[in-house]
Write a protein that holds these residues in place. Sequence first.
Motif, mmCIF file in Angstrom:
data_model
loop_
_atom_site.group_PDB
_atom_site.id
_atom_site.type_symbol
_atom_site.label_atom_id
_atom_site.label_comp_id
_atom_site.label_asym_id
_atom_site.label_seq_id
_atom_site.Cartn_x
_atom_site.Cartn_y
_atom_site.Cartn_z
ATOM 1 N N ALA A 73 0.762 -1.225 -0.052
ATOM 2 C CA ALA A 73 -0.175 0.079 -0.188
ATOM 3 C C ALA A 73 1.072 1.349 -0.083
ATOM 4 O O ALA A 73 0.505 2.385 -0.402
ATOM 5 N N ARG A 74 2.121 1.113 0.703
ATOM 6 C CA ARG A 74 2.884 2.293 0.825
ATOM 7 C C ARG A 74 3.805 2.614 -0.580
ATOM 8 O O ARG A 74 3.617 3.424 -1.267
ATOM 9 N N ASN A 75 4.378 1.370 -0.888
ATOM 10 C CA ASN A 75 5.344 1.129 -2.305
ATOM 11 C C ASN A 75 4.655 1.201 -3.311
ATOM 12 O O ASN A 75 3.216 0.801 -3.474
ATOM 13 N N ASP A 98 11.440 4.985 6.168
ATOM 14 C CA ASP A 98 10.407 6.310 5.927
ATOM 15 C C ASP A 98 11.202 7.097 5.024
ATOM 16 O O ASP A 98 12.359 7.267 5.091
ATOM 17 N N ILE A 99 10.432 7.831 4.120
ATOM 18 C CA ILE A 99 10.896 8.985 3.359
ATOM 19 C C ILE A 99 11.422 10.133 4.568
ATOM 20 O O ILE A 99 10.547 10.483 5.225
ATOM 21 N N GLY A 159 -1.171 4.257 -1.989
ATOM 22 C CA GLY A 159 -1.378 5.331 -0.752
ATOM 23 C C GLY A 159 -0.488 6.321 -0.612
ATOM 24 O O GLY A 159 0.774 6.467 -1.172
ATOM 25 N N PRO A 216 2.397 7.780 1.658
ATOM 26 C CA PRO A 216 3.331 7.034 2.918
ATOM 27 C C PRO A 216 2.963 7.924 3.970
ATOM 28 O O PRO A 216 3.119 9.369 3.908
ATOM 29 N N GLU A 220 4.190 9.364 6.507
ATOM 30 C CA GLU A 220 5.240 10.255 6.967
ATOM 31 C C GLU A 220 5.299 11.583 5.899
ATOM 32 O O GLU A 220 5.637 12.705 6.363
ATOM 33 N N GLU A 253 -4.229 4.818 4.179
ATOM 34 C CA GLU A 253 -3.587 5.795 3.546
ATOM 35 C C GLU A 253 -3.917 6.304 2.341
ATOM 36 O O GLU A 253 -3.254 6.788 1.506
#
Lengths: 377, 377
Positions: A30-32, A57-58, B34, B36, B38, B119
């Motif tokens: 879901a993030r990447n 984290d970024i 989504g 991220p 952060e 996200e």
Amino acid sequence: MGGRIGDISAPGRVAAPDEAIGLDELALAARNHGLPLEAMRYDLTPAGLHYVLVHYDIPATDADSWELTVSGRVRTALTLDMPTLRSFPAVTRRVTMECAGNGRARLSPRPVSQPWLVEAVGTADWTGVPLRTLLAEAGVAAEAVEVVFTGADHGVERGIEQDYRRSLPLPVAMGDDPEVLVAYAMNWGPLPPQHGSPLRLVVPGWYGMAQVKWLRDIALTDTPFTGFQQAVAYRYRQGADDPGEPVTRIAPRALMIPPGFPDFMSRARVVRPGEVPLEGRAWSGHAPVTKVEVSTDGGGSWSEAELAPADGHRWAWRRWQSSWAAAPGSHVLSVRATDADGRTQPLSQPWNRGGFANNLVQRISVLCLENGQAFTA
Amino acid sequence: MGGRIGDISAPGRVAAPDEAIGLDELALAARNHGLPLEAMRYDLTPAGLHYVLVHYDIPATDADSWELTVSGRVRTALTLDMPTLRSFPAVTRRVTMECAGNGRARLSPRPVSQPWLVEAVGTADWTGVPLRTLLAEAGVAAEAVEVVFTGADHGVERGIEQDYRRSLPLPVAMGDDPEVLVAYAMNWGPLPPQHGSPLRLVVPGWYGMAQVKWLRDIALTDTPFTGFQQAVAYRYRQGADDPGEPVTRIAPRALMIPPGFPDFMSRARVVRPGEVPLEGRAWSGHAPVTKVEVSTDGGGSWSEAELAPADGHRWAWRRWQSSWAAAPGSHVLSVRATDADGRTQPLSQPWNRGGFANNLVQRISVLCLENGQAFTA
């Protein structure tokens, strides 16, 4: 209630044979994100469509105050701010990047990590200073053997707290084939946060793990680097105790833009009978792609596709095209690339415990409707 | 070998109680992405970090030849190219968008679709022409009751082949609270392909399904629109036969930037003892957010966070901040928003069959190490 490190940071593992995708893998997915395959239509991948893998984290970075240090076994340690880096002669290279884990979720059994299918790729124009220019500026000491790159992203992985850190052998770092860049621009604009703003490494032809983002230090060492991302992760291992070989250059791969239109949920494709244009991209980090073959019968037979002329971008994907006389029924389309070294893509999975470099040929399910057949509620 | 539509395009379904994420859900998660979390640090979400949900494929579009038609129950049908659209007085609005399916993968049982956790959100400055300007230009006929928007993305969903198409009631389309935009710029540049290049609808305060991308036609109708995305999908239903209510405005939600640093695989967070700053964003499509509360004991107790002053961007998220005296051990952090209408976030799941608007409070697992405790191999 004590803090138990093992509860949150576990050893690497391989899923059980019948184990489906877990919530941990889903959270990474879901993030990447990968390249929606239809976006291979663009020579240069637009912002936001290039694949992204962030280990931790970024980080919050500030280009105005950013400093890159060059340290260790050099004659003169350097501290370089962005204006100084921009004052060196700049080079731009078009590079296709691919995550070393691309294809991992298609392996059986599945190594548990970022669960890529086939889409972890993208192509950009990267602009920056050749790494060898900076190393020459600092002066490489005679005893230096490796160059270690440290990024600003910080986390813990399999119980080890770390900044993301990787090395290159000195001959690779100083080489000209490929020429390694310290890049500050992507597609002629500043690096986006998720791609390493303000500074990253670009090692053309190598998998993504080498392309250290948010680059803040370059250290020359007189011994090989044995940090986590070099000696533990990113090795081709068959078992947990196998020392394995390091993951380096990108294995050949061709991908097809899925033809026709998709079903929302299954992503299976639908076409109508007749000539269906097929096209996509092919690349290899070892040698130029020399042949692309297409199968429209699930790998039973293959025919050669037309490869676009070489355009001088040695490290970028090449376009290919073909055509398919679609007849009603269910079909599986595949494509495979071969490079000038004779490397090609396997028809059975090249399994390893980390799930790296799985360039098993793509399979696209296509339903060709009867003439006049329509979907109905 | 016949083409069986049901093999590739199945009815909507809910996962079995013990059913893990499937390869179909994973394929959607690998394409779409989504924010991220952060990246909530940025007021305006940078390109490529804003959530993206593409129903079918990103269509190949050309801004130079693009035409938007305004048709149906109007006095004068219009065909507008991009220079003409840019010649109308432009408006810019800062808008937080969220996918209606955000939170779906946290539901039990899980509706099978794009498996968002929390996200699917992002904030951008959108520039374009107010929809009501275009409707006034065409002249709305007295019998018009709805406005139907058609995008260029084409696919099949639950057996129905379609261009993506949604409607708004005429009072919403003509309204000024929110004012609906036909947008051609995102964050002061052209729309990226995945965000609707060259033209999309922006309905501030509504979930993403209303924000039709690759907009090519606006049709006024004298009957309510009953297309798939309006009458079948995007309704709050408890069972398959329940007609349900339409999904419209965004329910209140607050999210926290996960503090400390993550484990790669579990995404659990690690902090060291002491004061830990907490911050994040909160929004509601119904009314301004008036209160944000934080819990550091898994929802047992709540304390009010500091909400940033209203900045005039009614339809954008608001920053909030708090602080936590972290002590060694395992903790669960949560946050919840309340808006001026008194709507707040539930502590038990607001289940529905489509998995829409699940604004169950976020839960972040945090391990606080003992002082001096370190990770080791």
